[in-house]
Design an enzyme around this catalytic site. Structure first.
Site, PDB file in Angstrom:
ATOM      1  CD  GLN A 240      -2.792   1.362   2.364  1.00 23.30           C
ATOM      2  OE1 GLN A 240      -2.256   1.559   3.451  1.00 23.30           O
ATOM      3  NE2 GLN A 240      -4.096   1.329   2.219  1.00 23.30           N
TER       4      GLN A 240
ATOM      5  CE1 TYR B 166      -3.085   9.945   6.917  1.00 21.45           C
ATOM      6  CE2 TYR B 166      -3.528   7.692   6.235  1.00 21.45           C
ATOM      7  CZ  TYR B 166      -3.212   8.609   7.226  1.00 21.45           C
ATOM      8  OH  TYR B 166      -3.033   8.198   8.514  1.00 21.45           O
TER       9      TYR B 166
ATOM     10  NE  ARG C  65      -8.911   0.157   3.036  1.00 17.67           N
ATOM     11  CZ  ARG C  65      -8.771  -0.172   4.298  1.00 17.67           C
ATOM     12  NH1 ARG C  65      -7.742   0.259   4.982  1.00 17.67           N
ATOM     13  NH2 ARG C  65      -9.647  -0.964   4.891  1.00 17.67           N
TER      14      ARG C  65
ATOM     15  N   GLY D 150      -8.776  -6.816   9.786  1.00 15.94           N
ATOM     16  CA  GLY D 150      -7.735  -6.133  10.535  1.00 15.94           C
ATOM     17  C   GLY D 150      -7.551  -6.821  11.873  1.00 15.94           C
TER      18      GLY D 150
HETATM   19  C1  FMN Z   1      -3.208  -0.666  13.988  1.00 15.85           C
HETATM   20  C2  FMN Z   1      -3.921  -0.299  12.725  1.00 15.85           C
HETATM   21  C3  FMN Z   1      -3.210   0.249  11.659  1.00 15.85           C
HETATM   22  C4  FMN Z   1      -3.866   0.587  10.459  1.00 15.85           C
HETATM   23  N1  FMN Z   1      -3.120   1.060   9.401  1.00 15.85           N
HETATM   24  C5  FMN Z   1      -3.722   1.263   8.210  1.00 15.85           C
HETATM   25  C6  FMN Z   1      -2.950   1.587   7.052  1.00 15.85           C
HETATM   26  O1  FMN Z   1      -1.718   1.685   7.067  1.00 15.85           O
HETATM   27  N2  FMN Z   1      -3.624   1.793   5.892  1.00 15.85           N
HETATM   28  C7  FMN Z   1      -4.997   1.687   5.799  1.00 15.85           C
HETATM   29  O2  FMN Z   1      -5.551   1.875   4.717  1.00 15.85           O
HETATM   30  N3  FMN Z   1      -5.736   1.346   6.876  1.00 15.85           N
HETATM   31  C8  FMN Z   1      -5.146   1.107   8.059  1.00 15.85           C
HETATM   32  N4  FMN Z   1      -5.894   0.669   9.115  1.00 15.85           N
HETATM   33  C9  FMN Z   1      -7.344   0.362   8.950  1.00 15.85           C
HETATM   34  C10 FMN Z   1      -7.535  -1.146   8.632  1.00 15.85           C
HETATM   35  O3  FMN Z   1      -7.023  -1.431   7.341  1.00 15.85           O
HETATM   36  C11 FMN Z   1      -9.019  -1.577   8.678  1.00 15.85           C
HETATM   37  O4  FMN Z   1      -9.732  -0.851   7.712  1.00 15.85           O
HETATM   38  C12 FMN Z   1      -9.665  -1.364  10.048  1.00 15.85           C
HETATM   39  O5  FMN Z   1      -8.848  -1.909  11.067  1.00 15.85           O
HETATM   40  C13 FMN Z   1     -11.066  -1.996  10.120  1.00 15.85           C
HETATM   41  O6  FMN Z   1     -10.993  -3.390   9.986  1.00 15.85           O
HETATM   42  P1  FMN Z   1     -11.190  -4.390  11.273  1.00 15.85           P
HETATM   43  O7  FMN Z   1     -12.486  -4.020  11.930  1.00 15.85           O
HETATM   44  O8  FMN Z   1     -11.202  -5.762  10.677  1.00 15.85           O
HETATM   45  O9  FMN Z   1     -10.002  -4.171  12.179  1.00 15.85           O
HETATM   46  C14 FMN Z   1      -5.262   0.369  10.333  1.00 15.85           C
HETATM   47  C15 FMN Z   1      -5.966  -0.184  11.421  1.00 15.85           C
HETATM   48  C16 FMN Z   1      -5.319  -0.524  12.580  1.00 15.85           C
HETATM   49  C17 FMN Z   1      -6.101  -1.150  13.708  1.00 15.85           C
END
Ligand code: FMN
Length: 365
Positions: free
Chosen positions: A99, A170, A222, A314
């Protein structure tokens, strides 16, 4: 459609199942943004049971860094580490997607040690943000080139694709947004102009991939479907953007959402899940990745029944890398749903990450 069914993209890239690891920044890189052993261990642990891993975001330019100790794809010195990361993921049987992003006005000035840049000199209405300066027309062109350079490095490193991070407020989203983009040149003004950076990037990236990739290489995007700011991105804007991305050859679309079935954050009296409108718009032309609070077999079935071919996890994969097999084999009661320190080694979670996100890891599943 089942979780264990393979999935093949139009360009021939095949995933062994429907589970995608959502991009998550864990801040485990070396201080210079290079891949560390902690990164390798963390991804190796999770690559065995998913079809595809999207890495935590990698920054394309020093002024774009929203996080410390995260990947940098500024020049070709990133290639050896990224290559080791891609190979680690691929040897475990998953496809590896990098990404890439620029944080624009959402970076911490302390991290970049400079004034943030953005499409326009409009501060984001968030406490930690600083007043940005507007990018010059030349700087916009340079940033476009830096995104393309990053894709070149990802190809060189042997990745199976890149995901353009057009979500979570972003820079790519800042171009689309009428809040952060008040430019009067070809990059701003009308909705069409605000989408120009993303669609031009997709067009140029497709050409670069066609010229340089020697194996199937996918380009994903995304997006956040709406934003809360006034004026801000509406679902109507997003549907137009998705149409443009599809026309210009995007290989997949990936929504960013806290809950798969969440309704509008702008029109709170409308309870319809936003994703249903997106599925209708895409109309099976490209695959969509759903995300947000997916934990159970029922959650998976509802997504598959809605004809959404892929879903990302996630938190579920942070806590249990074996989630896909446990769900597929009806062993749901064995899934780890809460972090405990005795699991840290088994989960290959870096200590600082655990320290910083303990509340989240130990909180409601
Ligand atoms: C610790 C952490 C770091 C994340 N870093 C990114 C990232 O670098 N890029 C991104 O698009 N989303 C990022 N996200 C969002 C996740 O990709 C995801 O959309 C979000 O956690 C919801 O999914 P979940 O309910 O399965 O955790 C991050 C989420 C968490 C918890």
């Amino acid at each position: 459609m089942k979780l264990t069914d393979a999935f093949t993209f139009d360009n021939g890239l095949t995933l062994k199942n429907r589970v995608v690891m959502a991009p998550m920044t864990i801040g485990a890189c070396k201080a210079d943004g290079k891949v560390s052993q902690d990164d390798i261990s963390y991804y190796a642990k999770r690559a065995e049971h998913v079809g595809m891993i999207i890495t935590g975001c990698a920054c394309i330019d020093p002024l774009g860094e929203a996080f410390e100790n995260s990947y940098r794809v500024f020049d070709e010195s990133c290639i050896p580490g990224l290559s080791q990361l891609a190979q680690t993921i691929q040897h475990k049987g998953a496809k590896a997607i990098l990404q890439i992003y620029h944080g624009g006005r959402m970076v911490f000035p302390d991290v970049i040690k400079s004034t943030p840049v953005a499409p326009s000199a409009i501060k984001a209405p968030r406490n930690f943000t600083a007043q940005p300066r507007a990018l010059s027309a030349k700087e916009v062109d340079d940033l476009m080139q830096k995104f393309l350079n990053a894709i070149h490095y990802a190809i060189q490193a042997g990745f199976d694709g890149v995901e353009l991070h057009g979500a979570n407020t972003y820079l790519l989203q800042q171009f689309v947004s009428p809040h952060s983009n008040r430019r009067r040149d070809k990059w701003g003004g009308s909705a069409n102009n605000r989408m120009r950076f993303s669609k031009t990037l997709v067009k140029k990236a497709k050409k670069l991939i066609a010229d340089e990739a020697t194996k199937p290489f996918i380009l994903g995007y995304r997006f956040s479907p709406e934003e809360i700011e006034e004026p801000g991105i509406t679902l109507h804007d997003t549907l137009q953007l998705l149409e443009q991305l599809i026309i210009h050859g995007i290989d997949y679309l990936h929504i960013s959402s806290s809950h798969v079935w969440r309704s509008s954050i702008r029109y709170t009296d409308n309870n319809e899940p936003i994703i249903e409108k997106i599925v209708q718009k895409i109309n099976q032309r490209v695959p969509l990745i759903a995300v947000g609070d997916i934990h159970t077999k029922d959650d998976v079935n509802r997504i598959m029944d809605a004809n959404i071919p892929l879903f990302a996890l996630g938190k579920a994969l942070l806590l249990d890398p074996e989630w896909p097999v446990k769900i597929a084999n009806d062993r749901q009661d064995e899934i780890i749903t809460i972090y405990r320190d005795e699991l840290q080694h088994h989960l290959a979670l870096p200590s600082r990450f655990v320290q910083d996100l303990r509340g989240y890891l130990e909180g409601d599943y």
